[in-house]
Each structure stands twice: as structure tokens, then as C-alpha cells.
Design a protein around this motif. Sequence first.
Motif, PDB file in Angstrom:
ATOM      1  N   THR A  51       4.180  -2.873  -5.080  1.00 44.50           N
ATOM      2  CA  THR A  51       3.319  -3.872  -4.440  1.00 44.50           C
ATOM      3  C   THR A  51       3.777  -5.315  -4.632  1.00 44.50           C
ATOM      4  N   VAL A  52       4.634  -5.608  -5.611  1.00 42.19           N
ATOM      5  CA  VAL A  52       5.038  -6.988  -5.891  1.00 42.19           C
ATOM      6  C   VAL A  52       6.522  -7.034  -6.212  1.00 42.19           C
ATOM      7  N   GLY A  53       7.077  -8.261  -6.201  1.00 35.92           N
ATOM      8  CA  GLY A  53       8.440  -8.470  -6.665  1.00 35.92           C
ATOM      9  C   GLY A  53       9.439  -8.678  -5.546  1.00 35.92           C
ATOM     10  N   ASP A  54      10.672  -8.967  -5.969  1.00 37.81           N
ATOM     11  CA  ASP A  54      11.751  -9.219  -5.023  1.00 37.81           C
ATOM     12  C   ASP A  54      13.067  -8.919  -5.713  1.00 37.81           C
ATOM     13  N   TYR A  77      12.801  -4.186  -0.523  1.00 37.52           N
ATOM     14  CA  TYR A  77      12.142  -3.103   0.197  1.00 37.52           C
ATOM     15  C   TYR A  77      10.712  -3.541   0.515  1.00 37.52           C
ATOM     16  N   ARG A  78      10.133  -2.916   1.534  1.00 37.11           N
ATOM     17  CA  ARG A  78       8.790  -3.288   1.968  1.00 37.11           C
ATOM     18  C   ARG A  78       7.754  -2.889   0.921  1.00 37.11           C
ATOM     19  N   LEU A  79       6.693  -3.695   0.864  1.00 34.43           N
ATOM     20  CA  LEU A  79       5.702  -3.550  -0.192  1.00 34.43           C
ATOM     21  C   LEU A  79       4.353  -3.101   0.355  1.00 34.43           C
ATOM     22  N   ALA A  80       3.652  -2.325  -0.462  1.00 39.72           N
ATOM     23  CA  ALA A  80       2.265  -1.972  -0.197  1.00 39.72           C
ATOM     24  C   ALA A  80       1.375  -3.168  -0.596  1.00 39.72           C
ATOM     25  N   PRO A  81       0.194  -3.270  -0.039  1.00 35.92           N
ATOM     26  CA  PRO A  81      -0.472  -2.317   0.861  1.00 35.92           C
ATOM     27  C   PRO A  81      -0.113  -2.465   2.326  1.00 35.92           C
ATOM     28  N   ASP A  82       0.673  -3.500   2.682  1.00 32.33           N
ATOM     29  CA  ASP A  82       1.021  -3.676   4.091  1.00 32.33           C
ATOM     30  C   ASP A  82       1.877  -2.527   4.611  1.00 32.33           C
ATOM     31  N   THR A  84       2.961   1.378   3.604  1.00 29.74           N
ATOM     32  CA  THR A  84       2.740   2.529   2.734  1.00 29.74           C
ATOM     33  C   THR A  84       3.937   3.480   2.777  1.00 29.74           C
ATOM     34  N   PHE A  85       3.916   4.445   1.874  1.00 29.90           N
ATOM     35  CA  PHE A  85       4.954   5.479   1.843  1.00 29.90           C
ATOM     36  C   PHE A  85       5.085   6.111   3.221  1.00 29.90           C
ATOM     37  N   PRO A  86       6.329   6.340   3.710  1.00 30.61           N
ATOM     38  CA  PRO A  86       7.612   6.257   3.004  1.00 30.61           C
ATOM     39  C   PRO A  86       8.412   4.983   3.279  1.00 30.61           C
ATOM     40  N   ALA A  87       7.765   3.872   3.634  1.00 33.92           N
ATOM     41  CA  ALA A  87       8.495   2.674   4.045  1.00 33.92           C
ATOM     42  C   ALA A  87       9.532   2.238   3.013  1.00 33.92           C
ATOM     43  N   ALA A  88       9.135   2.123   1.748  1.00 38.68           N
ATOM     44  CA  ALA A  88      10.065   1.661   0.718  1.00 38.68           C
ATOM     45  C   ALA A  88      11.233   2.622   0.542  1.00 38.68           C
ATOM     46  N   LEU A  89      10.966   3.927   0.622  1.00 45.98           N
ATOM     47  CA  LEU A  89      12.033   4.922   0.515  1.00 45.98           C
ATOM     48  C   LEU A  89      13.019   4.775   1.666  1.00 45.98           C
ATOM     49  N   VAL A  90      12.530   4.603   2.872  1.00 42.43           N
ATOM     50  CA  VAL A  90      13.404   4.415   4.030  1.00 42.43           C
ATOM     51  C   VAL A  90      14.273   3.172   3.845  1.00 42.43           C
ATOM     52  N   ASP A  91      13.700   2.108   3.267  1.00 44.27           N
ATOM     53  CA  ASP A  91      14.451   0.875   3.051  1.00 44.27           C
ATOM     54  C   ASP A  91      15.575   1.083   2.033  1.00 44.27           C
TER      55      ASP A  91
END
Length: 307
Positions: A51-54, A77-82, A84-91
Motif C-alpha cells: 500500500t505504500v512506498g517507492d 509497482y502499483r499500490l492498493a487500495p487503488d 488490487t491483486f494481481p496488479a502488483a504481481l503483473v508489474d
Amino acid sequence: MTERAPTTVTVDRDIPFHEAAGETLLLDVYDSTASSGPKPVAVLVRGGGFTVGDKGEFARHAIDLAEDGYLVVEPQYRLAPDHTFPAALVDVKAAIEWCRAEADAYGADPRRVVAVGHSAGANLVTLAAATADDPAFEPDLYPGASSELSAVVGYSGVYDFRAMAETDDAGDADIYRQYLGGGPEEVPEAYELASPVAQATVSTPPALLLHAEDDEVFSPAQSELLARTLDPLTTVAYEPVPGGHGFPFAGAFYDDVYDRTAAFLQRHVGVTDDPMSVHDGPSLDEGRGPGKPPGRGPTSGPDDPRF
């Protein structure tokens, strides 16, 4: 320990690598002018509770790995809550595929790509390793480029959301709901698909799992569980290490953690004939005592050591 010469590492920052859901994701490339290709590639993925960081948390590791002959990539990678899974994995998979499709200008060896992650990042790299080239999680970009990894290292990761959901306090459970899109009763398939324990196969590459003995965020039981799952499938080493959740970035433990990681990666995608040619410490098989004092690179650490 051998003293390092002044750094020869250059950093190319903010390279676009993935357009997704209206966002342009960027990565940094660390490269040493003292080494020539073809170089194994190390993808470093930070934590942040999804959810946070860079990018930038792994700067110290990136500099040291680059000096040791790796081309190092640290992506956003993209962050939640905007998202959700699997967005970060795809990134993360997009970053791996970028290394194969676009990093030849840096002398990258597309046959040797590894990944290292901390906390949420450990989940993402081990899950990427377990689901390599799975069409359900592949980015649209870089057709024909594989998301396969040659080896993976996880630091104090969360590897089974189903088990965490049974024990977590309300605060952490809320983070998982943001990332996974709901509670375990609402989206049970997300809790399973996002858990490397549930996705591991015989195609999963060799893995090193380091977990803090005094981890205040994720129990070492998470790494123990993944190690037991991987043991009949692939080469895996689980090693408890001193410190709390942010141990990879703590000065007292950094050298020990780095040397364990470098020795493991050397075995699988080695850059020299002698894995300890730069590091005087004992090999991974010789065992280690408490962490050594810091001796490399600029100090850096996560903004939020919880994840």
C-alpha cells in the motif's frame, strides 16, 4: 572483509517500463563501469504492505550487487487500495520481462535473471517465480519475453495469506483486504492465488528464504511453511537470521545478509569463478554468527520497517 574500492556504479533513474491503468511505472538501473556483459540481472522488489512506498529502498543492495557484476533493476509497482491483486504481481513480471526485452544495451544476460524481495516484495518475487509465464498474470507488453526467474530470495515475506487471515490483528487484516479486494470469505480465490505456498510447482526455481528471528510483522512460520512446500519441488534454504522485520537494511546485520544472498545467487547465476572473491566471510554452508558491522555502500532503509 576486503575493503571495497570507490564505487564504479552508475544509476539510470526513472526509466518507463510499464503502462497500466493510466499509470506509467518507472524503474532504476544500477550498472558498474568496471564489469562487462553478459551480466546476470537482479530485480529488487521493496516492501510496503502493498500500500505504500517507492523504489529506492534497495539502493544499498543495488550498488553492492552492481559492483559484484550484476545489472540491477529496482522497479515501481502499483499500490492498493487503488490497485488490487494481481496488479502488483503483473508489474513485477513486467520488470522481469523488460530485463529480457530492453536491457541488452546494458549487457544483460537474458538467460540469468534473479529476484530479491523484502516483506510484500518477498511475496511478489516468490509468487512471480512460482507463476512464471502463467497467462493469467502476464503483462500485455513485451510479447514473447519470459517472466521466468533463475533463482529467488525472500526476506521476511508473507507467503500464505490464508494462514495470515486466521491469525492477524485487525490492522494488518485491513491491509490484506485492501490488497486482495476483500476478506477471505469474500474473495477466497484471491487469498489462494496470491499465496506462493498455494502456487508453487516443480518449475519453481531455487529459493533462499531469510526470516528475522524477532520479526514483529510476519512470523518466521511463514518462511518455514514455504520452505516445507518447496522442499520436494526445488532447491530451497530457509535460514532464521538475527533482527526484526527490517533486518536487511539494519547496519548491524547488513553484511551478513548480503553475503548470504550473494553466495546463494553465485551458485545459480555466478558472475565469477570464486563466489567469495570480494567477500571474506564464510560460505553459506559454513554457518554464520551474529551480524557483522556495516562495511558497504550508503546506509538506507524502508520508510516503514513494518513491511
